[in-house]
Design an enzyme around this catalytic site. Structure first.
Site, short mmCIF file in Angstrom:
data_model
loop_
_atom_site.label_atom_id
_atom_site.label_comp_id
_atom_site.label_asym_id
_atom_site.label_seq_id
_atom_site.Cartn_x
_atom_site.Cartn_y
_atom_site.Cartn_z
N SER A 182 -11.07 -1.22 -1.53
CA SER A 182 -9.91 -1.13 -0.66
C SER A 182 -10.23 -1.56 0.76
O SER A 182 -9.37 -2.10 1.45
CB SER A 182 -9.37 0.30 -0.63
OG SER A 182 -8.53 0.54 -1.70
N HIS B 194 -3.94 5.85 3.31
CA HIS B 194 -4.61 4.65 2.80
C HIS B 194 -4.05 3.39 3.43
O HIS B 194 -4.79 2.50 3.86
CB HIS B 194 -4.44 4.62 1.28
CG HIS B 194 -5.31 3.63 0.59
ND1 HIS B 194 -4.87 2.36 0.26
CD2 HIS B 194 -6.58 3.72 0.15
CE1 HIS B 194 -5.85 1.71 -0.36
NE2 HIS B 194 -6.90 2.50 -0.44
N ASP C 183 0.85 -1.18 0.00
CA ASP C 183 0.00 0.00 0.00
C ASP C 183 0.89 1.24 0.00
O ASP C 183 2.04 1.17 -0.43
CB ASP C 183 -0.94 -0.03 1.21
CG ASP C 183 -2.29 0.60 0.93
OD1 ASP C 183 -2.32 1.82 0.67
OD2 ASP C 183 -3.30 -0.11 0.99
#
Length: 842
Positions: A292, A118, A88
């Site tokens: 996600s 994120h 990520d």
């Protein structure tokens, strides 16, 4: 005797049209759409948080409750001993709830700046320790995290993904989680995913957020999109069909596919992708979403399965995961029959429900951690019988269990956990399946003895012969060769003896092949193979050796952001080199120098930019190999945290907080301890919160972070100390008077029974709002709450469990719907309306 089952819902389709949006021309980007920092750059609808749902630990925890992860954790299975590599944009170190789980880090991006929002969010879904007030707590809180940075902010590159995957494999990952999606297959990434699975590593990846919707609204008008019955968005690497690699789609609170979630034959399972509570670097976030969010939920379940049964292979884990799913609510999107471009606007006709197989939308179903772990334990206890074999055919699977000691006929055949047929013999053929789709097959005898589930994929047999390679040569950053036969596909991969993997490209039908690879030594040896768009690998060539006289790449390159428009770089000298050439991002050109350092001015603040250097002559013709590419975002130093937070005003309806602001702030991010968060619209050193009736009497902590905005990006500063505030209760002017009236006993006239055409299935769960819509119960506002109760007359047929209708067996279920509309603008709460329906259960 051979039996045949014809799958009615799973037809064969082979037409695909690729639709992608590529940001900055880069290869991939994280597939999320969190409220604070949206990174969904797809062509489909973005995830929209359900802001009308009150913040509470129960409401925030809905996603974890749906997959039953807490029940598994309570039994002692927490993912302990399992190493999950999270590929990520990095994990922030500020919150110990997730930072304490990180046992190793690797940065494949060579980046000197960037946000870690994120990666912090996705890793928290996997393994964060509990934050009860916000409903946060990972699916596998006992797991360890390998923090592998392959993205810079919202952008990722395939070469970073290659390095990150190789590092994860070399560092003993048990699971790899990738919440990213982009365009075009990269054969080196494909090879490494195959490598990972072959070494026993389960790979979990996002389906992507680019699903095509027929129309979109820009706020003023509704326009058409070129989304037709033959349009199928596919995002790499989730589009690959590799047994042991699990592709995850997203569903919402109503258990339907989220409109943005890609659909297709490659979707294996779905998980919650709306309002998933998690941690951000600056505070709790109850609005995280997208595929996600769904992907790390599944990665966490895989960790639980691996702890429960450590010897399972990735294919067995995927078979268990698919065989233990629950049913989603199927929602078919509308697509156009045809579209054409007229005056720069799409004109379309023939809007009708999509005709893709039903399984395309939600795969095998909704993951269930409890059922999956129970099945994994059955593996360990040898209570599932081996001996089931499945032979892949074109659009079909031949199932044989003559070597499985499971008892007598009739035998029930299960496809992805759903019974599809019975057989009196020990062989059966399931036909009209979709090629390149991964199915879980299981057989159960009359005595309820079960086989182990087996993962199988119908395929059209293909074969890519190994090329006969000749005439090899190199450049500073590529390898080249010719083949004696024309290339069957446009992609290929070199696997080197040192473990490196390099992507190769060619024009289909040509004989010239180019591979992107910077040699680390003066000679390398590898083998080439072709790769198709689904990840199928061809045969490997004989070993090929490349040699070069290029000087080595500069070592110990350091890049430093010195101001919002300037960077400085330095590197070690190379023996025999008199000139170097570096990339000047300010000038946008390659620049020669005799020095081993450079200062670059005029860079654009906030825009991702690059630096690279190699030995050269004065015209920047390469005489040496390129250094890695270093990425940076030029910003001033992060702003200091706001200070002196104090409550200016607080009532039962609203709060106003003032603070001392750092110089340079453009706006502020505000986080509340129950997961609510937002960004202010200006730089005024005041934030306001509006309370709902459900907030009264509660206490919340607030954190504020200053944001500095540039033309091409934003920088988040340090986070303030928390401020605690308690919401006052509203005091009514007139105490309410409750009158209880006991009516005389009367017979209750129930509505007519629902027709079987509108019946629901037994042994399923149904959301109250979805049922209300299905049975025409009047609900005016999307903010209305719908609760259900079941008559005692129906207690053996149906019941209410966790606010959902649980159907037990066939019969008539008497359900009372209570619809409470939200407050009117006058402040008055409408009277709740009750409606009783008789629901037929088949």
């Amino acid at each position: 005797m051979r039996n045949v089952f014809r799958s009615r819902a799973i037809r064969r389709f082979t037409i695909y049209q690729f639709i992608f949006a590529i940001t900055f021309g880069w290869i991939a980007g994280p597939a999320n759409s969190a409220q604070i920092s949206s990174t969904d750059f797809g062509d489909g609808d973005s995830e929209v948080a359900s802001l009308s749902i009150p913040m509470s630990p129960t409401n925030n925890r809905w996603a974890y409750d749906l997959i039953n992860s807490d029940q598994v954790n309570a039994s002692g299975v927490t993912g302990s001993g399992i190493r999950i590599a999270l590929l990520d944009n990095g994990i922030d170190t500020r919150d110990s709830r997730i930072a304490s789980k990180v046992i190793a880090r690797f940065d494949a991006t060579h980046s000197v700046s960037g946000q870690y929002d994120h990666g912090t969010g996705t890793s928290s879904i996997i393994a964060a320790d509990p934050m009860p007030e916000a409903g946060i707590g990972g699916v596998a809180p006992g797991a360890s995290i390998l923090d592998v940075r392959v993205c810079l902010n919202t952008q990722c590159r395939n070469e970073w993904l290659v390095d990150g995957l190789k590092w994860a494999i070399d560092n003993d990952a048990d699971v790899i989680s990738m919440s990213l999606a982009g365009s075009g297959i990269d054969p080196a990434v494909t090879q490494l995913i195959n490598d990972a699975v072959a070494q026993g590593i389960s790979v979990v990846t996002a389906a992507g957020n680019q699903a095509c919707a027929a129309t979109f609204s820009n706020g003023n008008q509704i326009s058409n999109r070129n989304c037709t019955q033959t349009t199928m968005p596919r995002s790499f690497p989730g589009s690959l069909s590799i047994p042991g690699m699990i592709t995850v789609g997203a569903i919402g609170r109503d258990l339907t596919r989220n409109s943005y979630s890609n659909f297709g034959s490659f979707v294996d399972v779905v998980a919650p992708g709306t309002d998933v509570a998690t941690l951000y670097p600056w505070g709790p976030n109850a609005y995280f979403g997208g595929t996600s969010a769904a992907t790390p939920m599944v990665a966490g379940i895989v960790a639980l399965i691996k702890q429960a049964s450590p010897n399972l292979t990735p294919s067995q884990i995927q078979a268990i995961l698919q065989a233990s799913t629950t049913s989603p609510v199927i929602s078919i999107p509308d697509l156009w029959e045809s579209c054409s471009r007229v005056d720069n606007v799409w004109e379309c006709s023939g809007l009708s429900p999509a005709r893709w197989p039903t399984r395309f939308y939600t795969g095998a179903g909704v993951v269930d951690a409890l059922s999956a772990v129970q099945m994994a334990r059955s593996f360990s206890a040898n209570s599932l019988e081996p001996g089931l074999t499945v032979t892949a055919l074109n659009s079909a699977l031949l199932v044989n269990w003559e070597n499985a000691a499971i008892g007598t006929a009739p035998y029930s055949i299960y496809l992805d956990g759903k019974k599809v047929a019975e057989s009196e013999s020990s062989e059966f053929t399931i036909i009209e399946l979709t090629n390149d789709t991964q199915y879980s097959i299981q057989v159960v005898s009359k005595e309820q003895v079960k086989t182990e589930p087996v993962l199988a994929t119908p395929v059209t047999p293909i074969s890519f012969d190994a090329p006969d390679a000749y005439q090899f040569w190199t450049s500073a950053s590529t390898l080249h060769f010719y083949t004696r036969h024309k290339a069957p596909t446009a992609k290929g991969v070199i696997s080197f003896e040192n473990g490196d993997r390099a992507p190769c490209s060619q024009t289909s039908g040509s004989t010239f092949i180019t591979c992107d690879y910077i040699m680390k030594t003066n000679s390398v040896t590898g083998q080439f193979r072709f790769v198709d768009e689904l990840g199928n690998l061809g045969d490997v060539s004989s070993p090929i050796t490349w040699s070069t006289s290029y000087l080595p790449a500069p070592l110990n390159v350091e890049v430093m952001v010195t101001s919002r428009t300037q960077i400085a770089a330095s590197w070690d000298p190379i023996s025999s080199a008199t000139t170097y050439c570096y990339y000047d991002a300010g000038q946008g050109q390659w620049t020669p120098t005799s020095q081993t350092s450079a200062v670059i001015n005029g860079v654009l603040p906030g825009l991702p930019q690059t630096f690279s250097v190699f030995a050269s002559d004065e015209s920047c013709r390469a005489t040496g190999r390129h250094s890695p590419t270093y990425w940076f975002l030029a910003f001033s130093a992060p702003l200091a945290a706001p200070t002196e937070l104090q409550t200016q005003e607080i009532t039962s309806d609203r709060l106003r907080i003032s603070f001392a602001a750092p110089v340079g702030a453009s706006s502020y991010a505000v986080y509340r301890s129950d997961g609510k968060n937002w960004i202010t619209g200006n730089a005024d050193p005041v934030v306001e919160d509006v309370y709902s009736e459900s907030d009264q009497g509660k206490s919340f902590t607030y954190w504020v972070t200053a944001i500095e905005r540039e033309t091409y990006g934003s920088q988040y500063g340090e986070t303030s100390v928390g401020l605690r505030a308690t919401v006052p209760q509203r005091i009514s002017q007139v105490p309410p008077v409750t009158t209880v009236v006991t009516p005389p006993p009367t017979s209750v006239k129930l509505p007519a029974s629902g027709s079987l055409a509108n019946a629901v299935a037994a042994k399923k769960f149904y959301d109250s709002k979805t049922l209300a819509k299905r049975y025409s119960v009047k609900v005016i506002s999307s903010r209305a709450t719908v609760t259900i109760s079941v008559s005692k007359l129906s207690k053996n047929v149906c019941t209410v469990y966790k606010s959902k209708l649980k159907t037990i067996k066939a019969g008539k279920c008497i359900v009372t719907f209570t619809v409470q509309e939200p407050k009117l603008k006058t402040g008055k709460t409408p009277k709740a309306i009750k409606t009783t329906k008789v629901i037929a259960i088949r």
